[in-house]
Design a protein around this motif. Structure first.
Motif, PDB file in Angstrom:
ATOM      1  N   LEU A   1       0.886  -1.247  -0.012  1.00  0.00           N
ATOM      2  CA  LEU A   1       0.134   0.193   0.210  1.00  0.00           C
ATOM      3  C   LEU A   1       0.879   1.235   0.027  1.00  0.00           C
ATOM      4  O   LEU A   1       2.082   1.150   0.673  1.00  0.00           O
ATOM      5  CB  LEU A   1      -0.813   0.020   1.326  1.00  0.00           C
ATOM      6  N   THR A   2       0.417   2.291  -0.721  1.00  0.00           N
ATOM      7  CA  THR A   2       1.083   3.418  -0.768  1.00  0.00           C
ATOM      8  C   THR A   2       0.204   4.733  -0.563  1.00  0.00           C
ATOM      9  O   THR A   2      -0.661   4.721  -1.062  1.00  0.00           O
ATOM     10  CB  THR A   2       1.939   3.910  -2.271  1.00  0.00           C
ATOM     11  N   PHE A   3       0.631   5.210   0.603  1.00  0.00           N
ATOM     12  CA  PHE A   3      -0.457   6.384   1.066  1.00  0.00           C
ATOM     13  C   PHE A   3       0.322   7.651   1.087  1.00  0.00           C
ATOM     14  O   PHE A   3       1.563   7.724   1.083  1.00  0.00           O
ATOM     15  CB  PHE A   3      -0.597   6.280   2.673  1.00  0.00           C
ATOM     16  N   ALA A   4      -0.384   8.864   0.829  1.00  0.00           N
ATOM     17  CA  ALA A   4       0.241  10.279   0.899  1.00  0.00           C
ATOM     18  C   ALA A   4       0.288  10.609   2.164  1.00  0.00           C
ATOM     19  O   ALA A   4      -0.413  10.338   2.990  1.00  0.00           O
ATOM     20  CB  ALA A   4      -0.947  11.118   0.113  1.00  0.00           C
ATOM     21  N   GLN A   5       1.500  11.491   2.404  1.00  0.00           N
ATOM     22  CA  GLN A   5       1.815  12.097   3.668  1.00  0.00           C
ATOM     23  C   GLN A   5       1.887  13.650   3.349  1.00  0.00           C
ATOM     24  O   GLN A   5       2.618  13.771   2.594  1.00  0.00           O
ATOM     25  CB  GLN A   5       2.684  11.745   4.542  1.00  0.00           C
ATOM     26  N   ILE A   6       1.280  14.150   3.930  1.00  0.00           N
ATOM     27  CA  ILE A   6       1.349  15.821   4.134  1.00  0.00           C
ATOM     28  C   ILE A   6       2.019  16.219   5.389  1.00  0.00           C
ATOM     29  O   ILE A   6       1.785  15.757   6.503  1.00  0.00           O
ATOM     30  CB  ILE A   6      -0.149  16.566   3.886  1.00  0.00           C
ATOM     31  N   SER A   7       2.740  17.390   5.080  1.00  0.00           N
ATOM     32  CA  SER A   7       3.675  17.715   6.460  1.00  0.00           C
ATOM     33  C   SER A   7       2.816  18.625   7.497  1.00  0.00           C
ATOM     34  O   SER A   7       3.231  19.758   7.637  1.00  0.00           O
ATOM     35  CB  SER A   7       4.935  18.526   6.048  1.00  0.00           C
ATOM     36  N   TRP A   8       1.667  18.158   7.590  1.00  0.00           N
ATOM     37  CA  TRP A   8       0.733  19.015   8.811  1.00  0.00           C
ATOM     38  C   TRP A   8       0.783  17.799   9.834  1.00  0.00           C
ATOM     39  O   TRP A   8       0.732  16.509   9.674  1.00  0.00           O
ATOM     40  CB  TRP A   8      -0.558  18.881   8.305  1.00  0.00           C
ATOM     41  N   ALA A   9       0.770  18.404  11.214  1.00  0.00           N
ATOM     42  CA  ALA A   9       0.739  17.618  12.262  1.00  0.00           C
ATOM     43  C   ALA A   9      -0.171  16.470  12.510  1.00  0.00           C
ATOM     44  O   ALA A   9       0.392  15.384  12.672  1.00  0.00           O
ATOM     45  CB  ALA A   9       0.720  18.560  13.547  1.00  0.00           C
ATOM     46  N   GLU A  10      -1.512  16.805  12.071  1.00  0.00           N
ATOM     47  CA  GLU A  10      -2.253  15.525  12.211  1.00  0.00           C
ATOM     48  C   GLU A  10      -2.357  14.504  11.254  1.00  0.00           C
ATOM     49  O   GLU A  10      -2.503  13.391  11.296  1.00  0.00           O
ATOM     50  CB  GLU A  10      -3.716  16.216  12.452  1.00  0.00           C
TER      51      GLU A  10
ATOM     52  N   ASN B   1       2.224  -4.094   3.654  1.00  0.00           N
ATOM     53  CA  ASN B   1       3.438  -3.101   3.580  1.00  0.00           C
ATOM     54  C   ASN B   1       2.938  -1.829   3.388  1.00  0.00           C
ATOM     55  O   ASN B   1       2.140  -1.826   2.098  1.00  0.00           O
ATOM     56  CB  ASN B   1       4.433  -3.667   2.607  1.00  0.00           C
ATOM     57  N   VAL B   2       3.426  -1.011   4.075  1.00  0.00           N
ATOM     58  CA  VAL B   2       2.882   0.623   3.929  1.00  0.00           C
ATOM     59  C   VAL B   2       4.050   1.620   3.607  1.00  0.00           C
ATOM     60  O   VAL B   2       4.864   1.628   4.577  1.00  0.00           O
ATOM     61  CB  VAL B   2       1.891   1.051   4.846  1.00  0.00           C
ATOM     62  N   ASP B   3       4.040   2.047   2.592  1.00  0.00           N
ATOM     63  CA  ASP B   3       4.807   3.391   2.236  1.00  0.00           C
ATOM     64  C   ASP B   3       4.070   4.641   2.317  1.00  0.00           C
ATOM     65  O   ASP B   3       2.966   4.707   1.875  1.00  0.00           O
ATOM     66  CB  ASP B   3       5.428   3.001   0.778  1.00  0.00           C
TER      67      ASP B   3
ATOM     68  N   TRP C   1      -1.714   4.753  10.939  1.00  0.00           N
ATOM     69  CA  TRP C   1      -2.425   3.623  10.061  1.00  0.00           C
ATOM     70  C   TRP C   1      -1.224   2.626   9.610  1.00  0.00           C
ATOM     71  O   TRP C   1      -1.360   1.356   9.196  1.00  0.00           O
ATOM     72  CB  TRP C   1      -2.966   4.017   9.024  1.00  0.00           C
ATOM     73  N   LYS C   2      -0.087   3.138   9.429  1.00  0.00           N
ATOM     74  CA  LYS C   2       1.225   2.262   8.908  1.00  0.00           C
ATOM     75  C   LYS C   2       1.403   1.404  10.008  1.00  0.00           C
ATOM     76  O   LYS C   2       1.449   0.152   9.397  1.00  0.00           O
ATOM     77  CB  LYS C   2       2.281   3.225   8.773  1.00  0.00           C
ATOM     78  N   VAL C   3       1.293   1.587  11.011  1.00  0.00           N
ATOM     79  CA  VAL C   3       1.644   0.665  12.348  1.00  0.00           C
ATOM     80  C   VAL C   3       0.549  -0.425  12.309  1.00  0.00           C
ATOM     81  O   VAL C   3       0.704  -1.673  12.380  1.00  0.00           O
ATOM     82  CB  VAL C   3       1.672   1.209  13.732  1.00  0.00           C
ATOM     83  N   ILE C   4      -0.749  -0.069  12.265  1.00  0.00           N
ATOM     84  CA  ILE C   4      -1.898  -0.933  12.331  1.00  0.00           C
ATOM     85  C   ILE C   4      -1.727  -1.841  10.966  1.00  0.00           C
ATOM     86  O   ILE C   4      -2.168  -3.205  11.536  1.00  0.00           O
ATOM     87  CB  ILE C   4      -3.245  -0.090  12.542  1.00  0.00           C
ATOM     88  N   LEU C   5      -1.636  -1.229  10.106  1.00  0.00           N
ATOM     89  CA  LEU C   5      -1.781  -2.076   8.892  1.00  0.00           C
ATOM     90  C   LEU C   5      -0.555  -3.145   8.613  1.00  0.00           C
ATOM     91  O   LEU C   5      -0.758  -4.084   8.285  1.00  0.00           O
ATOM     92  CB  LEU C   5      -1.929  -1.389   7.638  1.00  0.00           C
ATOM     93  N   GLU C   6       0.397  -2.645   9.014  1.00  0.00           N
ATOM     94  CA  GLU C   6       1.545  -3.588   9.284  1.00  0.00           C
ATOM     95  C   GLU C   6       1.643  -4.651   9.950  1.00  0.00           C
ATOM     96  O   GLU C   6       2.237  -5.591   9.948  1.00  0.00           O
ATOM     97  CB  GLU C   6       3.067  -2.800   9.259  1.00  0.00           C
TER      98      GLU C   6
ATOM     99  N   GLU D   1      -5.553  10.209  -8.957  1.00  0.00           N
ATOM    100  CA  GLU D   1      -5.987  10.075 -10.271  1.00  0.00           C
ATOM    101  C   GLU D   1      -5.456   8.853 -10.913  1.00  0.00           C
ATOM    102  O   GLU D   1      -6.031   8.083 -11.623  1.00  0.00           O
ATOM    103  CB  GLU D   1      -6.386  11.386 -10.825  1.00  0.00           C
ATOM    104  N   SER D   2      -4.028   9.052 -10.969  1.00  0.00           N
ATOM    105  CA  SER D   2      -3.445   8.257 -12.098  1.00  0.00           C
ATOM    106  C   SER D   2      -3.225   6.708 -11.168  1.00  0.00           C
ATOM    107  O   SER D   2      -2.847   5.924 -12.121  1.00  0.00           O
ATOM    108  CB  SER D   2      -1.993   8.690 -11.983  1.00  0.00           C
ATOM    109  N   GLY D   3      -3.528   6.690 -10.133  1.00  0.00           N
ATOM    110  CA  GLY D   3      -3.240   5.398  -9.541  1.00  0.00           C
ATOM    111  C   GLY D   3      -2.098   4.783  -8.957  1.00  0.00           C
ATOM    112  O   GLY D   3      -1.866   3.829  -8.374  1.00  0.00           O
ATOM    113  N   GLU D   4      -1.067   5.988  -8.820  1.00  0.00           N
ATOM    114  CA  GLU D   4       0.271   5.784  -8.212  1.00  0.00           C
ATOM    115  C   GLU D   4       0.075   5.808  -6.490  1.00  0.00           C
ATOM    116  O   GLU D   4       0.737   5.280  -6.228  1.00  0.00           O
ATOM    117  CB  GLU D   4       1.177   6.962  -8.762  1.00  0.00           C
ATOM    118  N   LEU D   5      -0.830   6.300  -6.220  1.00  0.00           N
ATOM    119  CA  LEU D   5      -1.146   6.285  -4.732  1.00  0.00           C
ATOM    120  C   LEU D   5      -2.369   5.634  -4.449  1.00  0.00           C
ATOM    121  O   LEU D   5      -3.392   5.529  -5.383  1.00  0.00           O
ATOM    122  CB  LEU D   5      -1.229   7.614  -4.006  1.00  0.00           C
ATOM    123  N   ASP D   6      -2.394   4.657  -3.260  1.00  0.00           N
ATOM    124  CA  ASP D   6      -3.684   4.016  -3.119  1.00  0.00           C
ATOM    125  C   ASP D   6      -4.596   4.980  -2.256  1.00  0.00           C
ATOM    126  O   ASP D   6      -5.923   4.840  -2.315  1.00  0.00           O
ATOM    127  CB  ASP D   6      -3.307   2.924  -2.067  1.00  0.00           C
ATOM    128  N   ALA D   7      -4.367   5.773  -1.348  1.00  0.00           N
ATOM    129  CA  ALA D   7      -5.116   6.415  -0.404  1.00  0.00           C
ATOM    130  C   ALA D   7      -4.321   7.874   0.221  1.00  0.00           C
ATOM    131  O   ALA D   7      -3.250   7.978   0.133  1.00  0.00           O
ATOM    132  CB  ALA D   7      -5.666   5.754   0.656  1.00  0.00           C
TER     133      ALA D   7
END
Length: 291
Positions: free
Chosen positions: A38-47, A65-67, A55-60, A81-87
């Motif tokens: 799985l590949t998730f976006a991360q944004i540099s905001w605290a929350e 495998n979570v990137d 979710w990385k810990v929960i799913l692993e 939109e392109s499918g490069e990210l899952d969520a």
């Protein structure tokens, strides 16, 4: 001679079957392993850092495998939109990310489920600025702020809403983009020196427990009222990961829970360690999501 040839042919057939079986097993194993990636976006905001690491810990722990890919919001939408990210785990509606919903609603799945239902966005100033209580007060004190609103990521929906706010209130101010950490550092420096500063901020956020800040009144309601936080996934995600999709839809947090998670993540050198500690102390809540 014929008997020898028959025995050799039989031996070769056995060897070929063994090789093909092994290859088939490796391919199946590879496909199964790939199906767990799985590949998730991360944004540099605290929350966002807090919940993506959670979710990385929960799913692993569940065998996935979570990137986490650090992206700003605009690139996140394009990658979904392109499918490069899952969520992407943080979509603010109905106001802050409405532009992204309108632009991508046919090519990205925006969840109806929400994981936080009491979010708020607005311009904030230090509480010691007693003469500034409304956005309508800003022009009168333009020189105090040097005509500047300290902003964060340029691709964030809240930044676009703030640009619209400047226009709608006819503010003689410029919105300065940077990043969330840089904006928080500027707030910290201003408060340490009891200087004026105005910035767009939101709750939930740890900064409100660290500093005495106040939201400015927004008579035109440009930022909207209560915001809810959703998640978004690429098309096909629910079919590929029905179990994870169900878990995301079960996910719900209140102010105390998200505030504590952010505090744990912010107080550790590695965000993943803070998330893991929080999960260990809140396993009953996690079990409600992943039942």
């Amino acid at each position: 001679m014929n008997k020898w040839k028959k025995e050799l042919s039989l031996l070769l057939a056995v060897l070929m079957f063994t090789v093909l079986t092994a290859c088939g097993t490796d391919e199946a194993s590879g496909e199964e392993e790939k199906a767990k990636d799985l590949t998730f976006a991360q944004i540099s905001w605290a929350e966002n850092i807090a919940v993506t690491n959670m979710w990385k810990v929960i799913l692993e722990d569940k065998g996935y495998n979570v990137d986490l890919n650090l992206l700003e919001m605009g690139f996140t939408m394009e990658a979904l939109e392109s499918g490069e990210l899952d969520a992407s785990l943080e979509i603010w509606l109905p106001v802050q990310d409405a532009n992204y919903l309108e632009r991508y609603e046919d090519t990205i799945n925006f969840s109806e489920a929400t994981w936080f239902d009491n979010a708020k966005v607005g311009l904030v100033v230090p509480a010691y600025l007693e003469e500034v209580n409304s956005i309508e007060d800003l022009n009168e004190h333009k020189e105090m702020f040097n005509g500047e609103i300290t902003g964060f990521d340029p691709g964030a929906g809240t930044m676009e809403v703030t640009e619209q706010l400047i226009e709608d209130y006819n503010l003689e101010f410029e919105l300065l983009p940077s990043s969330e950490p840089a904006m928080i550092a500027d707030i910290d420096n201003a408060i340490e020196n009891e200087e004026p500063i105005v910035a767009p901020l939101w709750t939930p956020h740890w900064v409100f427990s660290a500093y005495d800040l106040k939201f400015l009144e927004d008579p035109q309601n440009i930022y909207g009222g209560v915001e809810k936080i959703h998640h978004a996934t690429r098309h096909g995600f629910e079919d590929d990961f029905p179990e994870v999709s169900e878990w995301f839809n079960n996910w719900k947090m209140d102010d105390e829970e998200i505030g504590e998670l952010i505090e744990y993540v912010e107080s550790t050198e590695e965000p993943i360690d803070g998330a893991r500690k929080w999960i260990e102390e809140n396993q009953e809540l996690i079990d409600e999501w992943v039942k």
